[in-house]
Design a protein around this motif. Structure first.
Motif, mmCIF file in Angstrom:
data_model
loop_
_atom_site.group_PDB
_atom_site.id
_atom_site.type_symbol
_atom_site.label_atom_id
_atom_site.label_comp_id
_atom_site.label_asym_id
_atom_site.label_seq_id
_atom_site.Cartn_x
_atom_site.Cartn_y
_atom_site.Cartn_z
ATOM 1 N N LEU A 36 2.692 5.503 -15.684
ATOM 2 C CA LEU A 36 3.056 4.228 -16.309
ATOM 3 C C LEU A 36 2.654 4.225 -17.778
ATOM 4 N N LEU A 37 1.550 4.916 -18.071
ATOM 5 C CA LEU A 37 1.047 4.971 -19.446
ATOM 6 C C LEU A 37 1.595 6.160 -20.231
ATOM 7 N N GLY A 38 2.374 7.012 -19.578
ATOM 8 C CA GLY A 38 3.037 8.098 -20.291
ATOM 9 C C GLY A 38 2.354 9.441 -20.241
ATOM 10 N N TRP A 39 1.272 9.562 -19.448
ATOM 11 C CA TRP A 39 0.622 10.872 -19.342
ATOM 12 C C TRP A 39 1.333 11.676 -18.270
ATOM 13 N N HIS A 40 1.386 12.985 -18.426
ATOM 14 C CA HIS A 40 2.187 13.800 -17.513
ATOM 15 C C HIS A 40 1.469 15.051 -17.046
ATOM 16 N N ALA A 41 0.163 15.107 -17.183
ATOM 17 C CA ALA A 41 -0.565 16.331 -16.814
ATOM 18 C C ALA A 41 -0.929 16.359 -15.326
ATOM 19 N N ASP A 42 -0.266 15.549 -14.549
ATOM 20 C CA ASP A 42 -0.499 15.504 -13.116
ATOM 21 C C ASP A 42 0.845 15.672 -12.428
ATOM 22 N N PHE A 43 0.881 15.578 -11.130
ATOM 23 C CA PHE A 43 2.166 15.617 -10.445
ATOM 24 C C PHE A 43 2.263 14.423 -9.508
ATOM 25 N N ILE A 44 3.467 13.902 -9.389
ATOM 26 C CA ILE A 44 3.673 12.769 -8.502
ATOM 27 C C ILE A 44 3.578 13.239 -7.058
ATOM 28 N N SER A 49 7.824 0.937 -19.150
ATOM 29 C CA SER A 49 7.174 0.572 -17.886
ATOM 30 C C SER A 49 7.037 -0.940 -17.771
ATOM 31 N N ALA A 50 6.599 -1.581 -18.862
ATOM 32 C CA ALA A 50 6.408 -3.034 -18.844
ATOM 33 C C ALA A 50 7.724 -3.766 -18.599
ATOM 34 N N VAL A 51 8.776 -3.327 -19.274
ATOM 35 C CA VAL A 51 10.096 -3.934 -19.071
ATOM 36 C C VAL A 51 10.569 -3.694 -17.633
ATOM 37 N N SER A 52 10.344 -2.503 -17.120
ATOM 38 C CA SER A 52 10.774 -2.170 -15.761
ATOM 39 C C SER A 52 10.048 -3.025 -14.724
ATOM 40 N N ALA A 98 7.528 5.267 -11.757
ATOM 41 C CA ALA A 98 6.176 4.754 -11.499
ATOM 42 C C ALA A 98 6.208 3.240 -11.311
ATOM 43 N N ALA A 99 7.018 2.546 -12.099
ATOM 44 C CA ALA A 99 7.146 1.092 -11.966
ATOM 45 C C ALA A 99 7.677 0.723 -10.579
ATOM 46 N N VAL A 100 8.666 1.479 -10.111
ATOM 47 C CA VAL A 100 9.227 1.223 -8.778
ATOM 48 C C VAL A 100 8.155 1.428 -7.706
ATOM 49 N N LEU A 101 7.412 2.528 -7.802
ATOM 50 C CA LEU A 101 6.401 2.844 -6.799
ATOM 51 C C LEU A 101 5.239 1.853 -6.825
ATOM 52 N N ILE A 102 4.905 1.341 -7.988
ATOM 53 C CA ILE A 102 3.822 0.361 -8.080
ATOM 54 C C ILE A 102 4.206 -0.930 -7.352
#
Length: 516
Positions: A137-145, A177-180, A363-367
Motif C-alpha cells: 500500500l505504501l509502495g515498497w516491493h522488497a517482499d512477495f505477496i 492506494s488511498a483513492v482505491s 493491496a487495497a482490494v485485499l485490505i
C-alpha cells in the motif's frame, strides 16, 4: 451438477471470479517466488486449482491454488531433493496419498476443529492480510505477496517490513492506494445501494482498471512505477514458449525414499490446510453450505497429480481467495472454475496488459477483504460468549500473528482442549440430594456421569478420599454407559479399602462390562 444449475447464478459468479482472478494472479507469482520455484509454476497451480479442483470439488465457494503455508516446505524440499523435476514427483505422489485419504474417509478430521478456533483463524487471517499488504500500500516491493508467516524469507518480519515500507514510502503508490480504498468503501456503502449496476460491476474490478490506466499514463510520461511494484506475469506468445515454461517429473526417481518422505509431508500439511479452509469457508457461506470433506480430499489429490505432472506447485484450498470469492458475491463453484480459465487466458493473451497492474491497487482490494474478516465487532461478540470461547479465539489470533497459520490453530486447539478437560473434570459426577426417609442420615449418594474417562479420575479420587469414616456411600452408575479402566480400578480399590474406615459401600450398575 447440471449445466443449467451451474450457470443459474452467473450474474453473481462472473464478477466475483474476475475479482478472485486479480487477487490470485500476484499470489500465484509471489508464492512461487517464495518457494524457490519457477514463477510460471505458481500460475499453473492456480489454473489447475481453479479448473480441475474446482470442477471435482463439492465446495461451492472454496477456491484452490498454491498456498503460502507450503512455501517453506517446498523451498526446503526442492533444495534437499536436488531439483525441481524431482520435487514434482513428490507433488504427484502427495496427490495419490490425498485421494487415498479421501477414500479412507479421513475428512472427518475437519469436524474436530472448534468454532472458536475457526473464527479465530478467520479473524487472524484478516489481520495478517491487512498487515502483510501495508508495505504494498505504501509502495515498497522488497517482499512477495502471499506470505503469511511472521518471519519472512527475505529476512524481514511482519513489523519490520511495515517499518521499512514507511522509510521508503512511494507517494504515487500511496495516492493510488488511498483513492482505491476510498473508492472501494464508497462502492459498497453508497453506490451498490443506489443501483443494481454497481452490484454487477464489482468495485475491485474498477480499482484494478483504474490502476492499469494510471500505471500506463505514468509510464508514457516517463515516471512509471518500478517494475517490482507491478504484477509480473510471464509473456508467452506461442505454444512453444508455453511448453518451455512447463516442467515434468523425473519419473526415474518417483519412488525414492526422499521423494516419498516429502510426499507424505506435503499430503499431510496440504490436507490439514484444506480442511481448515473448508471449515472456515463453510462458516463464511451466507447459505451455510456444508462441503463434503472426503470428496474435497479426493479433488485436492486430483489437482496435485495434474499440477505435478505439468510443472505446477502443490495446491490446497486457500482461505484468502475463498474469502475474497465470498466477499464479492459468488454463489456457486462456477466462480472458482472461471477464475482458473481467466488465469489460463491471461497467460496466452493479455499478459503485457496485466503487467501494468500496480501491487498497491491489489493491496487495497485485499485490505478490504481483510477488514471484512476481522471486524472489531467480532471481538466483542466472542467476548460475550465467555472464556471457553474467547480464550481459544484470541490465542489462535495472537499465535497466528506471531508465528504462522498452522501454529496458531494448534495453539487454539490446545486451549480448547484445556477447557474441555476442565469441563470434564468438573462434571464427572454429582451428589444426589435425597430426603431423610429415602436413605439413612449420613448416606452420600454419588451419581457418575454418562461417560467417565481417565480425565475424570482426579476429581473422583478426590471425592472418594474426602469421604469421612463411618459413612454410608452409594456409587450410582445407572446413567453411565462406559467407565475408563483407570477409574474402574480406583473404584474397586476404594470398595476394597472402605471397611478400614468403617465405610459401607453400595454400587449400582457397576460391572466389568462398563469398563472402557
Amino acid at each position: 451438477m447440471k449445466s443449467d444449475s451451474l450457470f443459474k447464478d452467473i450474474k453473481y459468479d462472473l464478477p466475483a471470479s474476475v475479482v478472485v482472478f486479480f487477487v490470485a494472479l500476484p499470489l500465484c507469482l509471489g508464492i512461487a517466488l517464495a518457494s524457490g520455484a519457477p514463477l510460471f509454476s505458481g500460475i499453473i497451480a492456480g489454473i489447475v486449482g481453479g479448473i480441475v479442483v474446482g470442477a471435482a470439488s463439492g465446495s461451492k465457494l472454496g477456491v484452490s491454488g498454491p498456498a503460502a503455508g507450503l512455501a517453506v516446505i517446498v523451498f526446503d524440499a526442492i533444495t534437499n531433493l536436488g531439483g525441481w523435476e524431482v520435487f514434482l514427483c513428490a507433488v504427484v505422489l502427495a496427490g495419490v496419498i490425498q485421494i487415498t485419504l479421501g477414500y479412507a474417509k479421513a475428512g472427518f478430521i475437519a469436524y474436530f476443529f472448534p468454532t472458536s478456533v475457526i473464527t479465530g483463524m478467520l479473524t487472524g487471517i484478516g489481520l495478517i492480510i491487512i498487515l502483510k499488504q501495508l508495505p504494498y500500500l505504501l509502495g515498497w516491493h522488497a517482499d512477495f505477496i502471499g506470505e503469511q508467516s511472521f518471519s519472512q524469507a527475505n529476512g524481514e518480519n511482519t513489523l519490520t517490513a511495515i517499518q521499512h515500507a514507511i522509510s521508503v514510502i512511494s507517494i504515487p503508490a500511496v495516492i493510488l492506494s488511498a483513492v482505491s480504498l476510498a473508492l472501494l468503501v464508497a462502492w459498497d456503502k453508497f453506490l451498490v445501494p443506489c443501483h443494481k449496476i454497481f452490484e454487477l460491476i464489482q468495485g475491485p474490478i474498477v480499482v484494478v482498471l483504474l490502476g492499469i490506466v494510471v500505471s500506463a499514463l505514468m509510464a508514457s510520461n516517463g515516471v512509471g512505477f518500478d517494475s517490482e511494484q507491478l504484477v509480473t506475469l510471464p509473456e508467452i506468445s506461442s505454444f512453444a514458449e508455453l511448453t518451455q515454461e512447463m516442467a515434468f517429473p523425473a519419473f526415474s526417481q518417483m519412488f525414492s525414499w526422499d521423494v516419498l518422505t516429502v510426499a507424505v509431508v506435503l499430503a499431510a500439511v496440504a490436507s490439514i490446510e484444506t480442511l481448515l479452509s473448508v471449515e472456515a469457508t463453510d462458516k463464511l457461506d451466507p447459505n451455510r453450505g456444508v462441503t463434503p470433506t472426503n470428496r474435497e480430499l479426493k479433488a485436492q489429490g486430483l489437482g496435485n497429480i495434474v499440477s505435478g505432472l505439468v510443472g505446477g506447485l502443490p495446491v490446497t484450498q486457500v482461505i484468502v481467495r475463498s474469502s475474497a470469492n465470498i466477499a464479492f458475491g459468488a454463489r456457486s463453484k462456477l466462480s472458482g472454475i472461471v477464475h482458473g480459465f481467466l488465469l489460463l487466458i491471461s497467460v496466452a493473451t493479455i499478459a503485457s496488459l496485466l503487467n501494468y497492474i500496480p501491487l498497491s491497487s491489489l493491496a487495497a482490494v485485499l485490505i478490504i477483504v481483510g477488514y471484512k474478516l476481522a471486524k472489531p465487532a467480532m471481538f466483542a461478540k466472542m467476548f460475550k460468549y465467555g472464556p471457553e470461547q474467547f480464550f481459544p479465539f484470541i490465542v489462535t489470533i495472537v499465535a497466528m500473528l506471531a508465528t504462522d497459520l498452522l501454529t496458531g490453530v494448534v495453539a487454539g486447539l490446545v486451549v480448547s482442549i484445556f477447557f474441555s478437560l476442565k469441563h470434564s473434570y468438573e462434571n464427572s459426577f454429582k451428589l444426589k440430594e435425597t430426603a431423610a426417609n429415602e436413605e439413612p442420615d449420613g448416606t452420600r449418594h454419588i451419581v457418575l456421569a454418562e461417560e467417565v474417562t481417565f480425565f475424570n479420575k482426579p476429581s473422583i479420587m478426590r471425592e472418594l478420599n474426602d469421604i469421612p469414616q463411618d459413612t454410608n456411600v452409594i456409587l450410582d452408575f445407572s446413567n453411565t454407559r462406559s467407565v475408563a479402566h483407570d477409574v474402574a480400578e480406583t473404584v474397586k480399590e476404594f470398595v476394597t479399602n472402605a471397611p478400614r474406615k468403617n465405610i459401607k459401600v453400595q454400587t449400582i450398575n457397576f460391572n466389568p462390562a462398563q469398563v472402557a
